[in-house]
Design an enzyme around this catalytic site. Structure first.
Site, PDB file in Angstrom:
ATOM      1  N   GLY A 118       0.849  -1.196   0.000  1.00 34.50           N
ATOM      2  CA  GLY A 118       0.000   0.000   0.000  1.00 34.50           C
ATOM      3  C   GLY A 118       0.881   1.241   0.000  1.00 34.50           C
ATOM      4  N   ARG A 134       0.310  -4.860  -5.761  1.00 32.35           N
ATOM      5  CA  ARG A 134       0.410  -6.143  -5.074  1.00 32.35           C
ATOM      6  C   ARG A 134       0.632  -7.158  -6.201  1.00 32.35           C
ATOM      7  NH1 ARG A 134      -0.915  -4.413   0.321  1.00 32.35           N
ATOM      8  NH2 ARG A 134      -2.427  -2.764   0.176  1.00 32.35           N
ATOM      9  N   ASP A 148       5.290  -4.956   5.706  1.00 28.24           N
ATOM     10  CA  ASP A 148       5.773  -6.290   6.087  1.00 28.24           C
ATOM     11  C   ASP A 148       5.722  -7.296   4.937  1.00 28.24           C
ATOM     12  OD1 ASP A 148       3.016  -6.286   6.169  1.00 28.24           O
ATOM     13  OD2 ASP A 148       2.849  -7.455   8.000  1.00 28.24           O
ATOM     14  N   THR A 159       4.792   2.432   5.541  1.00 25.79           N
ATOM     15  CA  THR A 159       3.403   1.991   5.713  1.00 25.79           C
ATOM     16  C   THR A 159       2.744   2.886   6.755  1.00 25.79           C
ATOM     17  OG1 THR A 159       1.996   0.227   6.619  1.00 25.79           O
ATOM     18  CG2 THR A 159       4.288   0.160   7.266  1.00 25.79           C
ATOM     19  N   ASP A 219       0.643   1.997   8.794  1.00 29.71           N
ATOM     20  CA  ASP A 219       0.228   1.211   9.969  1.00 29.71           C
ATOM     21  C   ASP A 219       1.199   1.263  11.146  1.00 29.71           C
ATOM     22  OD1 ASP A 219      -2.061   0.382   8.694  1.00 29.71           O
ATOM     23  OD2 ASP A 219      -1.103  -1.378   7.818  1.00 29.71           O
ATOM     24  N   ASP A 261       3.472  -0.731  11.884  1.00 29.57           N
ATOM     25  CA  ASP A 261       3.470  -2.047  12.537  1.00 29.57           C
ATOM     26  C   ASP A 261       4.775  -2.820  12.356  1.00 29.57           C
ATOM     27  OD1 ASP A 261       3.108  -2.335   9.835  1.00 29.57           O
ATOM     28  OD2 ASP A 261       1.549  -3.859   9.981  1.00 29.57           O
ATOM     29  N   ARG A 270      -5.756  -2.830   9.947  1.00 29.76           N
ATOM     30  CA  ARG A 270      -6.343  -4.173   9.877  1.00 29.76           C
ATOM     31  C   ARG A 270      -5.794  -5.076  10.985  1.00 29.76           C
ATOM     32  NH1 ARG A 270      -4.976  -6.246   4.409  1.00 29.76           N
ATOM     33  NH2 ARG A 270      -4.400  -4.096   4.094  1.00 29.76           N
TER      34      ARG A 270
HETATM   35  P1  ATP Z   1       1.030  -2.595   3.605  1.00 31.99           P
HETATM   36  O1  ATP Z   1       1.561  -2.731   5.010  1.00 31.99           O
HETATM   37  O2  ATP Z   1       0.764  -1.209   3.228  1.00 31.99           O
HETATM   38  O3  ATP Z   1      -0.112  -3.541   3.313  1.00 31.99           O
HETATM   39  P2  ATP Z   1       2.834  -4.497   2.441  1.00 31.99           P
HETATM   40  O4  ATP Z   1       4.206  -4.376   1.941  1.00 31.99           O
HETATM   41  O5  ATP Z   1       2.636  -5.322   3.691  1.00 31.99           O
HETATM   42  O6  ATP Z   1       2.232  -3.043   2.628  1.00 31.99           O
HETATM   43  P3  ATP Z   1       1.581  -6.594   0.856  1.00 31.99           P
HETATM   44  O7  ATP Z   1       0.517  -6.503  -0.180  1.00 31.99           O
HETATM   45  O8  ATP Z   1       1.352  -7.471   2.017  1.00 31.99           O
HETATM   46  O9  ATP Z   1       1.899  -5.084   1.291  1.00 31.99           O
HETATM   47  O10 ATP Z   1       2.929  -7.096   0.139  1.00 31.99           O
HETATM   48  C1  ATP Z   1       3.416  -6.462  -1.037  1.00 31.99           C
HETATM   49  C2  ATP Z   1       3.883  -7.487  -2.011  1.00 31.99           C
HETATM   50  O11 ATP Z   1       4.995  -8.221  -1.454  1.00 31.99           O
HETATM   51  C3  ATP Z   1       2.890  -8.579  -2.384  1.00 31.99           C
HETATM   52  O12 ATP Z   1       1.935  -8.145  -3.345  1.00 31.99           O
HETATM   53  C4  ATP Z   1       3.797  -9.656  -2.931  1.00 31.99           C
HETATM   54  O13 ATP Z   1       4.171  -9.373  -4.269  1.00 31.99           O
HETATM   55  C5  ATP Z   1       5.038  -9.526  -2.039  1.00 31.99           C
HETATM   56  N1  ATP Z   1       4.985 -10.554  -0.987  1.00 31.99           N
HETATM   57  C6  ATP Z   1       4.277 -10.509   0.164  1.00 31.99           C
HETATM   58  N2  ATP Z   1       4.441 -11.649   0.869  1.00 31.99           N
HETATM   59  C7  ATP Z   1       5.252 -12.449   0.130  1.00 31.99           C
HETATM   60  C8  ATP Z   1       5.794 -13.774   0.281  1.00 31.99           C
HETATM   61  N3  ATP Z   1       5.523 -14.498   1.353  1.00 31.99           N
HETATM   62  N4  ATP Z   1       6.596 -14.242  -0.699  1.00 31.99           N
HETATM   63  C9  ATP Z   1       6.877 -13.503  -1.779  1.00 31.99           C
HETATM   64  N5  ATP Z   1       6.398 -12.268  -1.992  1.00 31.99           N
HETATM   65  C10 ATP Z   1       5.606 -11.736  -1.067  1.00 31.99           C
END
Ligand code: ATP
Length: 325
Positions: A14, A75, A106, A129, A131, A133, A175
């Site tokens: 995000g 994503r 994360d 982020t 959040d 977190d 969330r």
């Molecule tokens: P936010 O905290 O704002 O949601 P985020 O980085 O946690 O941000 P996610 O959508 O959870 O957002 O992760 C971003 C991207 O990272 C995913 O769309 C995916 O491409 C990659 N990703 C997440 N988890 C994994 C995993 N276990 N293995 C490989 N790629 C991953």
């Protein structure tokens, strides 16, 4: 120690206000050190699609004050699979990228950890982020802006709640983490603050509300995180309405306004420090790390600890919510 000659910078997950300031700082720090910079658009998806753009000093001009991200976010499900990561690696290797600056949350760091281990590519994560977190940093980029956006809305809602002597339930983002709820609850003087980290049973909510209403408060504000076990503001109002029918209960879900907007000064400075720190970490030979600011000092931690350790809320702040209600 591998010498880095070209870094790839991307934003993922995000978006959060301040990501542009981090892109700018990473780019300018790298150029200052004689390292070339490629922007990777749409996060991991851009690696798979070879969506690359050269970044120079001027391509990151006039962006420090802008929310969102000039590199876009996405994503990417394909990156979750080994075949997708292989394509991503082949494409960035072809581009000559030998180090990555990953700006995200994360999930982004989880993907980066796996990728770095599989292909040995050095990665420095920048916590971006709203959040807040992630462990390993006191604050994440975008959190302060989101907090102030939510607070501004809550102050406005309080005015109308007071004028009409109403009970308002305001839902903020979060969330899995309640940092935004907790701190907007304190700063906005909420009577009740509900978040995923604390289990509050309906009975307790009703008791608290009865106490508040018995004290003839002119307005009552409940702040609830979207991921609270009550289900959020709409669900909570449905639970409470039958017993509080005589109160003019209103619901406001703040939603995505909390993600956008110009980053606060604090977020711009944090993002500038962390964007630069990520490049410095790669330059100094770190390979699979996250940069953070702890007690106002740059801190480098293993990337994994950013997402595998849950950042806890301090008991003292939780107690404060109860005392000041
Ligand atoms: P936010 O905290 O704002 O949601 P985020 O980085 O946690 O941000 P996610 O959508 O959870 O957002 O992760 C971003 C991207 O990272 C995913 O769309 C995916 O491409 C990659 N990703 C997440 N988890 C994994 C995993 N276990 N293995 C490989 N790629 C991953």
């Amino acid at each position: 120690m591998k010498t880095i000659s070209k870094i790839g910078v991307f934003t993922s997950g995000g978006d959060s206000p301040g990501m542009n300031a981090a892109i700018r700082a990473a780019t300018r720090t790298a150029l200052f050190k004689g390292i070339e910079v490629t922007g990777i658009r749409y996060g991991y998806q851009g690696m798979i699609d070879s969506d690359f753009v050269d970044l120079n000093r001027t391509s990151v001009s006039n962006i420090i004050q802008r929310g969102g991200t000039i590199l876009k976010c996405a994503r990417c499900m394909d990156f979750m699979k080994p075949e997708g990561r292989k394509i991503a690696y082949d494409n960035i290797a072809k581009e000559g990228i030998d180090g990555l600056v990953a700006i995200g949350g994360d999930g982004t760091f989880k993907g980066a950890s796996i990728f770095s281990q599989e292909y040995g590519i050095p990665i420095a994560g920048v916590p971006g982020t709203i959040d807040n977190d992630l462990s390993g940093t006191d604050e994440t980029i975008g959190y302060d802006t989101a907090l102030n956006t939510a607070l501004d809305a809550i102050d406005k809602i309080r005015d109308t709640a007071d004028a009409h002597e109403r009970l308002f339930i305001v839902e903020v983002m979060g969330r899995d983490a309640g940092f935004i709820a907790l701190e907007t609850g304190i700063a906005g003087g909420a009577e009740l603050t509900l978040m995923p980290e604390t289990m509050t049973r309906t009975k307790e909510i009703k008791e608290a509300l009865d106490n508040i209403l018995a004290n003839k408060k002119r307005s009552t504000l409940i702040v609830v995180a979207e991921g609270d076990e009550s289900g959020g503001a709409i669900e909570l109002s449905n639970i409470l309405k039958p017993d509080y029918a005589k109160y003019d209960m209103r619901v406001c879900v703040l939603g995505h306004i909390q993600r956008g907007g110009n980053p606060t000064a604090r977020d711009r400075v944090l993002a500038s420090r962390l964007g630069a720190a990520a490049v410095n970490a790669l330059y100094d030979g770190h390979e699979n790390v996250m940069v953070g600011v702890v007690n106002n000092n740059i801190k480098i931690t293993p990337l994994k600890s950013g997402w595998s350790k849950k950042k806890s809320i301090q008991q003292e702040i939780l107690d404060l919510v109860r005392t000041l209600k």
